[in-house]
Each structure stands twice: as structure tokens, then as C-alpha cells.
Design a protein around this motif. Structure first.
Motif, PDB file in Angstrom:
ATOM      1  N   TYR A 204       0.824  -1.211   0.000  1.00  0.00           N
ATOM      2  CA  TYR A 204       0.000   0.000   0.000  1.00  0.00           C
ATOM      3  C   TYR A 204       0.858   1.260   0.000  1.00  0.00           C
ATOM      4  O   TYR A 204       0.624   2.192  -0.781  1.00  0.00           O
ATOM      5  N   LEU A 390      -5.688  -2.309   8.682  1.00  0.00           N
ATOM      6  CA  LEU A 390      -6.232  -1.045   8.174  1.00  0.00           C
ATOM      7  C   LEU A 390      -7.526  -0.689   8.906  1.00  0.00           C
ATOM      8  O   LEU A 390      -7.788   0.502   9.173  1.00  0.00           O
ATOM      9  N   SER A 399      -1.710   4.351  13.875  1.00  0.00           N
ATOM     10  CA  SER A 399      -0.999   3.254  13.233  1.00  0.00           C
ATOM     11  C   SER A 399      -0.032   2.584  14.214  1.00  0.00           C
ATOM     12  O   SER A 399       0.150   1.368  14.180  1.00  0.00           O
ATOM     13  N   GLY A 438      -0.687  -1.853   6.311  1.00  0.00           N
ATOM     14  CA  GLY A 438      -2.120  -1.764   6.544  1.00  0.00           C
ATOM     15  C   GLY A 438      -2.458  -0.683   7.554  1.00  0.00           C
ATOM     16  O   GLY A 438      -3.457   0.036   7.414  1.00  0.00           O
ATOM     17  N   LEU A 441      -2.448   2.668   5.801  1.00  0.00           N
ATOM     18  CA  LEU A 441      -3.681   2.890   5.022  1.00  0.00           C
ATOM     19  C   LEU A 441      -4.820   3.328   5.946  1.00  0.00           C
ATOM     20  O   LEU A 441      -5.546   4.288   5.640  1.00  0.00           O
ATOM     21  N   GLY A 442      -5.003   2.620   7.052  1.00  0.00           N
ATOM     22  CA  GLY A 442      -6.064   2.987   7.981  1.00  0.00           C
ATOM     23  C   GLY A 442      -5.913   4.402   8.497  1.00  0.00           C
ATOM     24  O   GLY A 442      -6.897   5.143   8.635  1.00  0.00           O
ATOM     25  N   GLY A 478      -5.117   0.897  -1.912  1.00  0.00           N
ATOM     26  CA  GLY A 478      -5.383  -0.234  -1.033  1.00  0.00           C
ATOM     27  C   GLY A 478      -5.907  -1.450  -1.788  1.00  0.00           C
ATOM     28  O   GLY A 478      -5.503  -2.583  -1.509  1.00  0.00           O
TER      29      GLY A 478
END
Length: 525
Positions: A204, A390, A399, A438, A441-442, A478
Motif C-alpha cells: 500500500y 487497516l 498506526s 495496513g 492505510l487505515g 489499497g
């Protein structure tokens, strides 16, 4: 892990309310307070009055403001606003904008300058956001680039770059988690080597950066970002009418008409910030025998950045006084006015910290991992790990917290599935990469993420507009990470093949799905 030891699905309610309400009603402060109140009410036996009192005393004051790390970051944000205020008052910001606008050939070169600056400041995501956003904002404004686009560039090049840099404030956290997870299953391996092995699997983060550069070089956008760019180019309104930018230029900070300022009036304080922040990270984190990289990772970034913000403010004031751009009273007033311009952003950031404290106490991350743990298998482990990371980062806005929760659980599972007893297997490396990217991305798509808020703040963008315009690009990167990255990786396909395939798809997608506009905001292809 026993899911019954948590509040179960109720732990989803506070972040869900905050996220939905902030996007629906565009009232981030109200949404965050309601999210905190709901969580505090559940924690305190469903008593709404006690929950309201605890919202302000325990969570906003006790957990958010009184926490040393949080307080340091809040003070840093205020101090950096003060520094920018002084630079603006003596004409430094205007001088840089005037100089670069003359050299910037077009819209594309300005965006590329912002992107490369973001990659160059790789040592910390917070410093990255604040330096790039504040330095480039007047320049992108002059080129009629929307604040939403600047915030997207700033956000993309912050955590995605810092999380993969071998010298950064992230490195100790990532290596520590990797080493801890391996030692828990009695596998002796150098976590630094494993860190480097995981880099090709940060699908990602890599695809997000490639997508950003492809959009800039092809001068194309789509979805809500295209609408923002059309508005900005056609009307000169770099943010939408009726929106609430987290940084608003104070008219009191504008230099007097006819003032001849130099780019060095801004460049010297900014360079001072970078130098002090870099030296401060080393000084704060260094212990005898440590390398520079390890010292950076061991440092408290909030402390080093606060040092840098205050010392660079002193440098800016000294320049203004020496050149007689203002009196001492005027200089201090400019610093306070700059600080005041950050108040809304600091309030939102403090409330986000408080909400994270509620979410942590309700054990949302642990519950999410517990209910999905039984569904993990060899073929789907990397993809499912990526999705879990994520989602937890999106719901919690952190994160680092996501990495700390998920890593110790999924690495032993990967070792068990792959039959590892004394060495790190490819499945374990892939899974480690899935966790770390991940979480990024979240963070990128969460309106309660501190780095997302900082990107909006430094770029002067309405926060929800930033989230909404960035979200389609985040989802594209993603999706590509899953389809061309983690699914093939779970089947044993080389990550280099996946990265090459992803680059081809990104290039074609932007070329045929993206729209190009001219300088007047008209779609030309």
C-alpha cells in the motif's frame, strides 16, 4: 485472546459515531466530543451524567492534555504556528512564494516540488507534514492548486515514507515489534534484516506514492479531487466556500505593503527547524553504543520537535529584530497571532487523543483481532492481516497502536502455518509487511488520525474535505495492494512482480480514468 474480556462490539460505537457524524454534519469537534462521551458513558456503567463529567476530566484533560507525549505534540503545533506567524509578518513567506512562483513553470512542477520535499523530510511524519504543508501552501495557492490536493500530497509522503525509512522516528518501534514477535516464538533473527526484507511487501505505501507521482506527472485527477481542482483553477478559491480550513491566514500577519523581504527570512528559520529537529532526535534518543538510526528510533519525537519549534521561533524573531522588520512588541504579537491560528486544529487533535484513550480502554483493537483470529490460514493470512490492520487503524486513528496490537499476534500465527521453528519464513515477512502498511492505510483514511489532522492543519485545508478527496486515492492504492500484492504474495509470487504489475495498472488507470484540466479549470481530456 478471549473476546469476552473486552466491551465487545460496543467498543465500535465511539469511533463509529465520531467518524460518521464528522463526515455527515462536518462538525468534527462536536462529533469527537460525542464519541468520547458515548465511550465514557459505557465505561462508567451507562450513566450519561458521569460519562459527561469523565469526558472532560478523565479523558480530555487527564488522558489527552496531561499525557506528556500528547502535550508535547500540542505545544509543538502551537509553537510552529507562532514561528510561521513571525516569518509571515516579516515577509519571508511572501518572498519564498514570489521567488518560487517565478521559477515554477507550471502546476505540475509545483506539485512535484511538494512531493519531493515530502520524501526528503523522511525522518518524522509529524515534521514532514508541518514543514511541507506550511512551506508549500503559499506557493500552491499562487498556482491555484487546491488545498485538498496539497493536503493529499503532504499526507501521502508523511507516514508512508517515514514508516519505510531506515533512519526515522518509526524505526525503533517497528524493529522492536518485529524482534519481540520473533523472540516470543524463540526464533533468533536480526530484526533489522527482517525490516529490510519486509520493505517490498509494503504494497500500500509503495502504491500510494506511485499513484501520487503518476497523478502529478500526468496532470490528471478524478472523483472529488478533480472537482476540487476544477473549482480552484476556475475561481481561484483554493478551498471550498463555506468550508473551515484548519489554518487561516491572519490579516495581522501580512507584511506592510512595499516591504522588500528575502527568501532567507523564511529559509533560515525553516532550516533551523530541520537542523534542531534532526540533532534533537539524536540527542534525545542516544544512549552509549547506539547508532544514529537507533537513536532516532529511540527518541521522543514530541520533545525534539518542540525544541525545534521554539528555537526556530527565536531565530525568526532575531532575524526580524536585526533587520528592523518589526519591534519586539510587534514580533511577539506576530508569534501569538500565529499561535492563535492553530487553535482549532489543536482542539481537534486533543479531542482525537482523548477518543483514542477511550477506544484503548474499551479494548477495540484486541476485540477485533480476537474475533478474526480463527479465520486466518496460509493463503489468506497476508490479505486478512492487511485488512485487519487497516480497519483497526481506521477505527482507532493510530498506526503505532495498531502495529503494537496486531504484530505480536499474527507473526506467531504465520510461523505456525509455515512450520517455522528456527528461521524466518517468507510468509512471516509478508505478514509483517502487511501489518505495517495496513496501519498506514487505515491512518490515511481516518478522520480521527493525528497525522491526517496535521496534514489538514499544515496545508490549510478543511479537514473533512481532505479526508473525502483523499479517500478515493487511498482506496485505489489499497485495492491494488490486495489484488496485485497480498493475494499473489500469499500464493508465493515474488513481490517485485507484484510491484511492477501494480505500476503498470496505476499508469493505465490514471491515463484512462483520470481527467486533465487546463489552467482555466476546463476538462481537456
Amino acid at each position: 485472546m478471549d473476546a469476552q474480556t473486552t466491551y465487545g462490539a460496543l467498543a465500535l460505537l465511539p469511533p463509529l459515531v465520531a467518524i460518521v457524524l464528522s463526515i455527515w454534519k462536518r462538525q468534527v469537534i462536536v462529533a469527537l466530543v460525542l464519541g468520547i462521551w458515548i465511550g465514557a458513558t459505557i465505561i462508567n456503567g451507562y450513566n450519561p451524567l458521569i460519562g459527561l463529567l469523565e469526558t472532560f476530566s478523565t479523558y480530555i484533560v487527564g488522558s489527552a492534555i496531561a499525557d506528556v507525549w500528547n502535550a508535547g505534540l500540542l505545544v509543538f503545533c502551537l509553537a510552529i504556528g507562532g514561528m510561521i506567524g513571525v516569518i509571515s509578518k516579516m515577509g519571508g513567506t511572501k518572498a519564498i512564494a514570489t521567488s518560487l512562483v517565478k521559477k515554477a513553470k507550471d502546476n505540475r512542477s509545483t506539485q512535484l516540488a511538494a512531493a519531493f520535499m515530502g520524501i526528503a523530510i523522511f525522518f518524522d511524519d509529524y515534521a514532514n507534514s508541518m514543514i511541507v504543508g506550511n512551506a508549500m501552501r503559499p506557493i500552491t495557492d499562487a498556482q491555484r492548486i487546491s488545498r485538498e490536493k496539497l493536503a493529499y500530497i503532504v499526507d501521502t509522503t508523511a507516514a508512508a515514507v517515514s514508516s519505510m525509512a531506515p533512519v526515522s522516528t518509526w524505526i525503533a518501534m517497528e524493529i522492536g515489534l518485529i524482534g519481540g514477535a520473533l523472540s516470543s516464538i524463540n526464533i533468533e533473527a536480526n530484526p533489522i534484516i527482517v525490516f529490510f526484507q519486509s520493505l517490498p511487501f509494503r504494497f500500500y505505501s509503495i502504491f500510494a506514492i506511485l499513484l501520487m507521482f503518476t497523478l502529478i506527472t500526468q496532470r490528471r485527477d478524478f472523483s472529488k479531487m478533480l472537482e476540487a481542482e476544477i473549482r480552484s483553477h476556475k475561481t481561484g478559491q483554493v478551498y471550498a466556500e463555506g468550508s473551515t480550513p484548519l489554518f487561516v491566514e491572519d490579516q495581522n500577519l501580512l507584511p506592510p505593503d512595499g516591504l522588500e523581504a528575502s527568501v532567507w527570512d523564511a529559509a533560515i528559520p525553516i532550516l533551523s527547524f530541520v537542523i534542531v529537529a534532526t540533532a534533537g532526535l539524536w540527542y534525545n534518543g542516544y544512549e552509549p553504543g547506539m547508532s544514529i538510526r537507533d537513536a532516532f528510533g529511540n527518541a521522543d519525537a514530541s520533545v525534539a520537535l518542540t525544541w525545534a519549534a521554539f528555537l526556530s521561533s527565536i531565530v525568526a524573531l532575531s532575524i526580524g529584530l536585526t533587520k528592523k522588520r518589526f519591534s519586539l512588541d510587534e514580533g511577539v504579537k506576530a508569534w501569538v497571532d500565529g499561535l492563535r491560528s492553530m487553535i482549532i486544529a489543536v482542539i481537534i487533535l486533543a479531542l482525537a487523543f482523548a477518543l483514542k484513550s477511550v477506544i484503548s480502554e474499551m479494548q477495540l483493537a484486541e476485540w477485533l483481532v480476537a474475533i478474526t483470529e480463527g479465520s486466518l490460514s496460509s493463503a489468506v493470512l497476508p490479505t486478512l492481516t492487511f485488512v485487519i490492520a487497516l480497519f483497526i487503524a481506521f477505527a482507532t486513528g493510530t498506526s503505532w497502536g495498531t502495529n503494537s496490537i496486531v504484530m505480536p499476534i499474527v507473526v506467531p500465527i504465520a510461523a505456525s502455518i509455515s512450520g517455522a521453528t528456527d528461521a524466518v519464513t517468507p510468509l512471516m515477512v509478508t505478514t509483517i509487511g502487511a501489518v505495517l502498511t495496513g496501519a498506514v492505510l487505515g491512518d490515511h483514511c481516518s478522520p480521527i488520525s493525528d497525522t491526517t489532522i496535521l496534514s489538514s492543519m499544515a496545508s490549510g485545508s478543511d479537514h473533512i474535505d481532505h479526508v473525502n478527496t483523499q479517500l478515493p486515492y487511498v482506496l485505489i492504492a489499497g485495492t491494488l495492494a490486495i489484488v496485485f500484492g497480498f493475494i499473489p504474495a500469499g500464493l508465493g509470487i515474488s513481490p517485485w512482480i507484484s510491484l511492477f504489475a501494480g505500476l503498470i495498472v496505476i499508469t493505465l488507470l490514471v491515463r484512462f480514468a483520470g481527467k486533465r484540466i487546463d489552467d482555466n479549470g476546463n476538462v481537456i481530456s
